[in-house]
Scaffold this active site. Sequence first.
Site, PDB file in Angstrom:
ATOM      1  N   ASP A 105       0.818  -1.219   0.000  1.00 31.60           N
ATOM      2  CA  ASP A 105       0.000   0.000   0.000  1.00 31.60           C
ATOM      3  C   ASP A 105       0.850   1.266   0.000  1.00 31.60           C
ATOM      4  OD1 ASP A 105       0.969  -0.397   2.574  1.00 31.60           O
ATOM      5  OD2 ASP A 105      -0.992  -0.756   3.467  1.00 31.60           O
ATOM      6  N   ASN A 116      -7.086  -2.506  14.585  1.00 30.04           N
ATOM      7  CA  ASN A 116      -8.512  -2.753  14.287  1.00 30.04           C
ATOM      8  C   ASN A 116      -8.712  -3.957  13.354  1.00 30.04           C
ATOM      9  OD1 ASN A 116      -7.679  -1.804  11.821  1.00 30.04           O
ATOM     10  ND2 ASN A 116      -9.039  -0.035  11.752  1.00 30.04           N
ATOM     11  N   HIS A 126      -7.124  -4.466  10.414  1.00 24.93           N
ATOM     12  CA  HIS A 126      -6.898  -4.259   8.975  1.00 24.93           C
ATOM     13  C   HIS A 126      -5.633  -4.989   8.514  1.00 24.93           C
ATOM     14  CE1 HIS A 126      -4.516  -0.263   9.724  1.00 24.93           C
ATOM     15  NE2 HIS A 126      -3.643  -1.172   9.357  1.00 24.93           N
ATOM     16  N   GLU A 165      -9.608  -1.695   5.627  1.00 20.68           N
ATOM     17  CA  GLU A 165     -10.165  -1.335   6.927  1.00 20.68           C
ATOM     18  C   GLU A 165     -11.487  -2.062   7.183  1.00 20.68           C
ATOM     19  OE1 GLU A 165      -8.352   0.300   8.908  1.00 20.68           O
ATOM     20  OE2 GLU A 165      -7.996   2.385   8.342  1.00 20.68           O
TER      21      GLU A 165
HETATM   22  C1  GLP Z   1      -0.240   0.354   8.442  1.00 18.14           C
HETATM   23  C2  GLP Z   1       0.017  -0.481   7.213  1.00 18.14           C
HETATM   24  C3  GLP Z   1      -0.233  -1.954   7.473  1.00 18.14           C
HETATM   25  C4  GLP Z   1       0.443  -2.372   8.761  1.00 18.14           C
HETATM   26  C5  GLP Z   1      -0.143  -1.581   9.904  1.00 18.14           C
HETATM   27  C6  GLP Z   1       0.365  -1.979  11.263  1.00 18.14           C
HETATM   28  O1  GLP Z   1      -1.546   0.743   8.595  1.00 18.14           O
HETATM   29  N1  GLP Z   1      -0.792  -0.078   6.114  1.00 18.14           N
HETATM   30  O2  GLP Z   1       0.252  -2.710   6.378  1.00 18.14           O
HETATM   31  O3  GLP Z   1       0.268  -3.750   8.977  1.00 18.14           O
HETATM   32  O4  GLP Z   1       0.188  -0.228   9.655  1.00 18.14           O
HETATM   33  O5  GLP Z   1       1.483  -1.227  11.595  1.00 18.14           O
HETATM   34  P1  GLP Z   1       2.400  -1.493  12.857  1.00 18.14           P
HETATM   35  O6  GLP Z   1       3.246  -2.651  12.494  1.00 18.14           O
HETATM   36  O7  GLP Z   1       3.190  -0.218  12.992  1.00 18.14           O
HETATM   37  O8  GLP Z   1       1.521  -1.738  14.000  1.00 18.14           O
END
Ligand code: GLP
Length: 243
Positions: free
Chosen positions: A67, A136, A138, A143
Amino acid sequence: MKLIKASDYDELSKIAALLIKEELDNKPALNLGLATGGTPIGTYEELIRLNGEGQIDFSLVKTFNLDEYAGLDAKHPSSYSYYMDNLLFKHINIKKENTHIPSGDAADLQEECRAYDELIESMGGIDLQILGIGTNGHIAFNEPADRLSIGTSVVDLTPSTIMDNSRYFDSIDLVPTTAISMGIGSILKAKKIILLISGQSKRNVLKKLMEIDYLSSQLPASFLLLHDNVILVADMEALGEAI
Ligand code: GLP
């Protein structure tokens, strides 16, 4: 989903890097799906170390990121392009032209989404996808919502994700409210998936994921239950009392 328990974040990172190494040893021209966020940083550090020691080679590897924020160009310090360059690509022997990330500042975002799925397909699909998870539930930027996209699409970020990710921006008002994200279908097409879950803030979502035995668009990660080759690597902080 096969669970591997790691004692802490360091061990999780080492396990994930070794799992990636295993795939690379079997297929040097691996199509590797990459994630951003805080969780994979330790894994990327391990990959950099292994590459520096000559234990793994990225010269034939192609990467595809999940993404990118809409509206940010690749040079923006909070963009996922910038993150990947600084935390992985510039430290390993990968060819820049073999790294792919959706362009958040494309003139036509819909066209960018369509072209991204086509590009992945035309290169033979993703062999191994690294995934994190949002608090959440995702995955990528899919989402919780009534509808989840199958292919890559432009998605709205929820207030909780904007809040979670505001730590990477100077102020919460600067966090984009939309992003380009690979869809649930794009992710499930990967031949193998490694899901990394670390830290106390993920305890709740990990518990939900381990308990759920149906698909819920309100817990996008539940769709991973449809895939028969998912390895979940979780550390004890995330596992807590769940196990
Ligand atoms: C972002 C990314 C996700 C990732 C998520 C969790 O929203 N788009 O791909 O898994 O963050 O991030 P973290 O590893 O910092 O908790």
